[in-house]
Scaffold this active site. Structure first.
Site, mmCIF file in Angstrom:
data_model
loop_
_atom_site.group_PDB
_atom_site.id
_atom_site.type_symbol
_atom_site.label_atom_id
_atom_site.label_comp_id
_atom_site.label_asym_id
_atom_site.label_seq_id
_atom_site.Cartn_x
_atom_site.Cartn_y
_atom_site.Cartn_z
ATOM 1 N N HIS A 1 -11.674 -5.687 8.424
ATOM 2 C CA HIS A 1 -12.388 -5.544 6.928
ATOM 3 C C HIS A 1 -13.812 -4.610 7.253
ATOM 4 O O HIS A 1 -14.802 -4.879 6.725
ATOM 5 C CB HIS A 1 -13.217 -6.821 6.529
ATOM 6 C CG HIS A 1 -11.735 -7.823 5.938
ATOM 7 N ND1 HIS A 1 -11.224 -8.474 6.860
ATOM 8 C CD2 HIS A 1 -11.136 -7.934 4.682
ATOM 9 C CE1 HIS A 1 -9.997 -9.225 6.139
ATOM 10 N NE2 HIS A 1 -10.256 -8.719 4.903
ATOM 11 N N GLU B 1 0.806 -1.148 -0.026
ATOM 12 C CA GLU B 1 -0.077 -0.056 0.103
ATOM 13 C C GLU B 1 0.782 1.180 -0.035
ATOM 14 O O GLU B 1 0.532 2.427 -0.664
ATOM 15 C CB GLU B 1 -1.012 0.146 1.119
ATOM 16 C CG GLU B 1 -2.227 -0.878 1.014
ATOM 17 C CD GLU B 1 -1.668 -2.437 1.440
ATOM 18 O OE1 GLU B 1 -0.631 -2.668 1.981
ATOM 19 O OE2 GLU B 1 -2.462 -3.184 1.242
#
Lengths: 325, 415
Positions: A130, A60
């Site tokens: 999540h 990322e």
């Protein structure tokens, strides 16, 4: 007009942006041939080639570092972070680099072309890695814009505006309603304004404020309150930074009450900022304390998710408390 | 002993074509007896061309460097040295808040820039003022930034030495270490798509190469095949931390191999070695769309910054040893042997540069700081309403207490 779900609306916006401007480039983990784990980038590689829509390595900080450089070169990168829960390795590139690029160079260089798309939020049995809603972390960083759409129509118009906005934008997509939220979406190219809230429904007793997937609970709570004869004004904030303070102030001056709801934890949530700013500006108009209905101050739970969520019933109770204060 | 440049760029290992998926145990690479590859099995040599006396090593092939470019390089190295000397002195006199010298590393910072197209992008760390001098950043432009005056391109927003120039294709410096490295990969990707035949060079220290951004950048550059050159200045220290406490491996150069990338180690005090290696690296980057890593071995003769005192972590003897490898004197000796330069011209060059630096310093330190209104510009393309409101509140406050804010109180824009 076409019936689309929120994912299809995002995909449609990306398609239009890429067709309209050859400098628009989409990339991220699994974004290429596969079309993203949620399929938001489906068919884009097929249509625009591997140079303009591609997989990146699983990193990322690299994705956003790369995107910053690409934007500073004059391209228009749309970088995907697969889940907002995984944006933190890129925090430095977002907060110290993207947000300050124009400022620190005196506008010699900028990364205004950058858009970061990332699915956020709970309600999908995703547990604490999540499900998070990290918008408040970015809200204290001048230089960024933070946008959250509530439905397919909004998603398409706001994403097109985000991609074309001359500032770096983080676009949080409400993944709980990716497929559940279906609506009529204009086929043509259109943009909705950033930095501007929308009064979704007018009312006179209390102002209810939310953004993203939380708008659905807000509307359900409003229906319950309406049966009790309470007239609610509903506002979708749409842009968290820079937020549309004037629209909220005007509404609260009219209704005298404000309820803010967000998925993220209560403490340090963006609701606190709104609450403080509104009491500074509307102190003498307030009939009751500003209410906040938010996630609890725990990591996002899994088995106890239903209990944790700031759902319509919790909002409904808070509406009654505020009106009967 | 010297080795020809060509073989120092490591041979590219076999790479599967794009359609195939790489697997760890392909048939032709299988072994059936247990054998580890030792971590120290590979030792990368150092490419050197010039000895300290300015003569070439036996068998060394000198790069094709004409007199005009050679003198442009040398003059940039001298100006960088003089600028560093004078500005540190100015800092010590209290005229400047902070400074960072590049003394000892000028062959690397000027040499790489000289090997590029002047329109190639440079994304540096913070000790590469030599490259800016080479490209023509004027003394006035340096001073405006150092003194945060109203002529500073950065509008007085960053500490001294955070230079930038869009017209010279030099990205504005950012303090966080290594962030520019993946950005360079992205910038170069855009250059590749634009097809303009340009590349990006990013420069960083051996300490910064420990950051995650370094590894992310090299891997992405190799996978995406972009024209970027990663130039590591291995100067022995990250502030006080010596390189042997920074990594266990043979420096930075071997790391490229893990990413399937070309790599070379050069003597960073040898202007001809740095120049030749960068010329070839640029060819590989631009013609083959392949990234390259260069590790330039040098030594930070000065302190980390004006706030640092190296006597606490290294010896005088070590510093003297490296001072004897001064890159300026090595290049000067070579120029003298070419009969392109004389001692008289040398003395004159230093005199003129010293005089010009001092005169420009005196001129630029007098300019006022940027106006208050610049506080809110460039945060976004246009200031949002809430920010404008905050500026108005601040102005009202300053009007109330003008004596407390003397640099801006008399210069507020009228409404």
């Amino acid at each position: 007009m076409s019936k689309m779900n929120l994912l299809q609306a995002v995909n449609n916006a990306l398609d239009i942006a890429m067709a309209d401007n050859p400098k628009v480039i989409c990339f991220g983990e699994d974004v290429g041939g596969f079309g993203g784990v949620f399929r938001a980038t489906s068919n884009l590689q097929e249509k625009y080639g591997r140079d303009r829509c591609f997989n990146t390595p699983l990193v990322e900080q690299g994705i956003i570092g790369f995107a910053n450089g690409l934007a500073s070169q004059g391209s228009v990168p749309v970088a995907e972070i697969q889940f907002a829960d995984y944006i933190f390795p890129a925090f430095d590139q977002i907060v110290n680099e993207a947000a300050k690029f124009r400022y620190r160079s005196g506008d010699l260089f900028n990364v205004g072309g950058l858009t970061i798309r990332t699915p956020y939020g709970g309600g999908i049995a995703g547990g604490h890695y999540h499900s998070q809603s990290p918008e408040a972390y970015f809200a204290q960083t001048p230089g960024l814009k933070v946008v959250v759409p509530r439905n397919p129509h909004q998603a398409k118009g706001l994403l097109l505006a985000a991609i074309r906005d001359p500032n770096p934008v983080i676009f949080f997509e409400p993944k709980r309603i990716y497929r559940a939220s279906v609506g009529e979406v204009p086929d043509e190219d259109y943009q909705l304004p950033l930095g501007s809230a929308e009064v979704v429904k007018e009312g006179s007793d209390i102002t209810l404020l939310a953004w993203g997937a939380q708008m659905e609970y807000l509307e359900m709570a409003d229906q319950l309150a309406e049966k009790d004869g309470i007239s609610c004004e509903l506002i979708d904030l749409r842009t968290i930074v820079p937020w549309d303070i004037d629209t909220v102030v005007a509404s609260v001056k009219k209704t005298g009450r404000l309820l803010i709801t967000h998925e993220a934890p209560y403490t340090g949530g963006f609701g606190g900022e709104i609450s403080a700013a509104i009491q500074e500006r509307c102190f003498l108009h307030l009939e009751s304390p500003i209410a906040r209905v938010a996630g609890m101050d725990t990591p996002y739970p899994l088995a106890l998710e239903k209990e944790y969520i700031a759902d319509h019933l919790k909002i409904y109770e808070a509406i009654k408390q505020s009106v009967n204060f | 002993m010297t080795i020809h440049l060509g073989i120092l760029f490591t041979q590219r290992i076999h790479k599967n074509n794009e359609e195939e998926v790489m697997t760890a145990d392909t048939k032709n690479r299988a072994i059936h007896s247990l054998r580890f590859i030792r971590g120290d099995e590979l030792q990368i040599p150092t490419y050197k061309v010039l000895k300290q006396d300015g003569t070439p090593y036996k068998g060394a092939k000198l790069p094709d460097l004409d007199k005009h470019t050679a003198l442009r390089i040398y003059k940039a190295m001298v100006r960088t040295r003089v600028l560093d000397e004078r500005m540190l002195a100015a800092q010590r006199q209290g005229r400047l808040s902070f400074y960072m010298q590049s003394t000892g590393e000028e062959a690397t910072t000027v040499g790489f820039a000289a090997a590029l197209d002047d329109e190639d992008m440079i994304m540096a760390q913070y000790r590469e003022q030599g490259a800016l001098v080479y490209r023509g950043f004027t003394l006035e432009e340096f001073m405006n930034q150092l003194f945060s005056n109203e002529r500073d391109y950065g509008k007085g927003r960053q500490m001294p030495i955070h230079y930038g120039s869009s017209k010279l294709h030099y990205m504005t410096i950012s303090s966080p270490l290594a962030t520019q490295i993946p950005q360079a990969t992205g910038y170069a990707y855009g250059q590749k798509l634009a097809g303009d035949g340009k590349c990006t060079v990013t420069v960083f220290g051996e300490g910064a190469a420990s950051e995650g951004d370094f590894h992310a950048a090299l891997n992405m550059a190799s996978v995406l095949k972009v024209p970027v050159i990663f130039l590591c200045r291995n100067n022995g220290y990250a502030i006080s931390t010596p390189s042997n406490e920074q990594f266990a491996a043979d420096g930075i150069a071997p790391r490229a191999l893990g990413y399937g990338m070309h790599t070379i180690r050069v003597d960073g005090n040898d202007i001809l070695a740095v120049y030749a290696a960068t010329v070839e690296a640029r060819r590989i980057a631009v013609e083959e769309n392949e990234p390259v890593l260069i590790e330039a071995m040098s030594y930070r003769l000065a302190a980390h910054s004006s706030s640092d005192d190296p006597s606490g972590y290294r010896s005088k003897k070590e510093e003297e040893n490296w001072a004897s490898k001064d890159p300026l004197s090595r290049m000067k000796q070579w120029l003298l042997l070419q009969e392109w330069w004389s001692e008289d011209e040398d003395k004159q060059l230093y005199d003129i540069d010293r005089r010009d630096v001092l005169a420009t310093l005196k001129e630029c330190e007098k300019h006022p700081i940027p106006k208050l209104e610049e506080m809110i510009t460039d945060v976004y393309d246009v200031p949002p309403p809430l920010l404008k409101e905050q500026l108005e509140q601040l102005k009202e406050h300053i009007r109330k207490y003008p004596e407390a804010y003397p640099k801006t109180a008399g210069r507020l824009d009228n409404e």
